[in-house]
Design an enzyme around this catalytic site. Sequence first.
Site, short mmCIF file in Angstrom:
data_model
loop_
_atom_site.label_atom_id
_atom_site.label_comp_id
_atom_site.label_asym_id
_atom_site.label_seq_id
_atom_site.Cartn_x
_atom_site.Cartn_y
_atom_site.Cartn_z
N MET A 51 -24.75 4.34 -32.89
CA MET A 51 -25.66 5.49 -32.91
C MET A 51 -26.49 5.45 -34.18
O MET A 51 -25.95 5.20 -35.27
CB MET A 51 -24.86 6.79 -32.86
CG MET A 51 -23.92 6.88 -31.67
SD MET A 51 -23.13 8.49 -31.60
CE MET A 51 -21.94 8.20 -30.28
N HIS A 70 -14.83 -0.74 -26.42
CA HIS A 70 -16.15 -0.11 -26.34
C HIS A 70 -16.59 0.31 -27.74
O HIS A 70 -15.87 1.01 -28.45
CB HIS A 70 -16.09 1.09 -25.40
CG HIS A 70 -17.42 1.70 -25.10
ND1 HIS A 70 -18.32 1.13 -24.22
CD2 HIS A 70 -18.01 2.83 -25.55
CE1 HIS A 70 -19.41 1.88 -24.14
NE2 HIS A 70 -19.25 2.93 -24.95
N HIS A 121 -22.49 -0.53 -27.02
CA HIS A 121 -23.34 0.47 -26.36
C HIS A 121 -24.34 0.95 -27.40
O HIS A 121 -23.99 1.72 -28.31
CB HIS A 121 -22.43 1.61 -25.84
CG HIS A 121 -23.15 2.79 -25.29
ND1 HIS A 121 -22.51 3.98 -24.98
CD2 HIS A 121 -24.45 2.98 -24.97
CE1 HIS A 121 -23.39 4.84 -24.51
NE2 HIS A 121 -24.58 4.28 -24.49
N ASP A 178 -19.21 6.39 -18.68
CA ASP A 178 -18.89 6.70 -20.08
C ASP A 178 -19.03 8.20 -20.34
O ASP A 178 -20.14 8.75 -20.24
CB ASP A 178 -19.86 5.91 -20.97
CG ASP A 178 -19.55 6.01 -22.45
OD1 ASP A 178 -18.56 6.66 -22.82
OD2 ASP A 178 -20.32 5.42 -23.24
N MET A 226 -26.99 3.16 -28.73
CA MET A 226 -27.67 4.45 -28.60
C MET A 226 -28.65 4.54 -29.76
O MET A 226 -28.47 5.30 -30.71
CB MET A 226 -26.65 5.60 -28.64
CG MET A 226 -25.86 5.70 -27.33
SD MET A 226 -24.36 6.69 -27.51
CE MET A 226 -23.22 5.43 -28.06
N ASP A 245 -19.52 2.06 -29.86
CA ASP A 245 -20.67 2.98 -29.76
C ASP A 245 -21.53 2.93 -31.01
O ASP A 245 -21.11 3.35 -32.09
CB ASP A 245 -20.16 4.41 -29.56
CG ASP A 245 -19.66 4.65 -28.16
OD1 ASP A 245 -20.40 4.36 -27.20
OD2 ASP A 245 -18.51 5.11 -28.00
N SER A 249 -12.97 3.63 -26.33
CA SER A 249 -14.07 3.74 -27.27
C SER A 249 -13.55 4.00 -28.69
O SER A 249 -12.86 4.99 -28.94
CB SER A 249 -14.99 4.89 -26.86
OG SER A 249 -15.86 5.19 -27.94
N MET A 278 -24.07 7.25 -18.02
CA MET A 278 -23.45 8.24 -18.91
C MET A 278 -23.02 9.45 -18.07
O MET A 278 -23.82 9.98 -17.29
CB MET A 278 -24.44 8.73 -19.97
CG MET A 278 -24.84 7.72 -21.04
SD MET A 278 -23.49 7.06 -22.00
CE MET A 278 -22.77 8.52 -22.73
C1 DX5 Z 1 -20.64 9.13 -26.23
C2 DX5 Z 1 -20.10 7.72 -26.24
C3 DX5 Z 1 -18.82 7.57 -25.55
C4 DX5 Z 1 -17.68 8.40 -26.10
C5 DX5 Z 1 -16.79 8.80 -24.96
O1 DX5 Z 1 -21.97 9.12 -26.62
O2 DX5 Z 1 -21.01 6.83 -25.63
O3 DX5 Z 1 -18.43 6.21 -25.46
O4 DX5 Z 1 -16.93 7.70 -27.04
O5 DX5 Z 1 -15.80 9.66 -25.45
P1 DX5 Z 1 -14.87 10.52 -24.48
O6 DX5 Z 1 -14.14 9.57 -23.59
O7 DX5 Z 1 -13.99 11.26 -25.42
O8 DX5 Z 1 -15.79 11.42 -23.68
ZN ZN Z 2 -20.35 4.73 -25.19
#
Ligand code: DX5
Ligand code: ZN
Length: 215
Positions: free
Chosen positions: A36, A32, A65, A175, A67, A34, A7, A137
């Site tokens: 947000m 990956h 992903h 994840d 969010m 993310d 990620s 998750m």
């Molecule tokens: C959290 C993200 C993850 C995050 C995971 O909301 O969706 O993808 O980057 O990070 P680690 O592996 O450090 O828990």
């Molecule tokens: Zn993620």
Amino acid sequence: MIKIAPSLLSADFAKLGEATSALSNWGADWVHFDVMDGNFVPNITFGPGMCKAIRPYTKLPIDVHLMVEHPSDWIKPFCDAGADWITFHVESSERHLHRALQQIHAAGCKGGVVLCPATPVESCLHLLSECDLVLLMSVNPGFGGQKFIPETLTKIRTLRSAILERGLATEIEIDGGINPETARSCIDAGATILVAGNAVFRADDPKAMIASLRG
Ligand code: DX5
Ligand code: ZN
């Protein structure tokens, strides 16, 4: 074959091009990404412009992903920006989950839904035939570096049985809080893709870490 999806949330944001191009040398399978919106989750990261900017730095699939609230508004922009896989949350404001999955396919991507830790696996069962992937998750979304929630393992087993029962090839992606130990438990329970942020980007030897996550 287990796929590892580091990620970029845990990478140095000032060097995202370099971080992205390092991933294939480290033996990663996917990138990956993310997204947000500061609304669905209490954090803000990057949009389609950043996805487009990193696209030339790798041949690996980019796994977006979402969010965000109103995720269907962002399907086309991310597909146009070079995403290969798009997932969105069943807990988001999207009312028509099934239609949003069809929109992902119509836009030329693969995709699926994401379930937060408190959301029962049952909430995706009637969507499975439209999901190339279900992302479970194993932490509450919003931040990297959190601790793996062990109850996720029960959810992986339930989802694995449902996929087998229906004769589907749906991937199960996990994840949050993945390290060599939690990776092993997830793989044994039936996961096929593991996201790892801090474990990879904070490792002294990211290549060895990815190999050890794969098991
Ligand atoms: C959290 C993200 C993850 C995050 C995971 O909301 O969706 O993808 O980057 O990070 P680690 O592996 O450090 O828990
Ligand atoms: Zn993620």
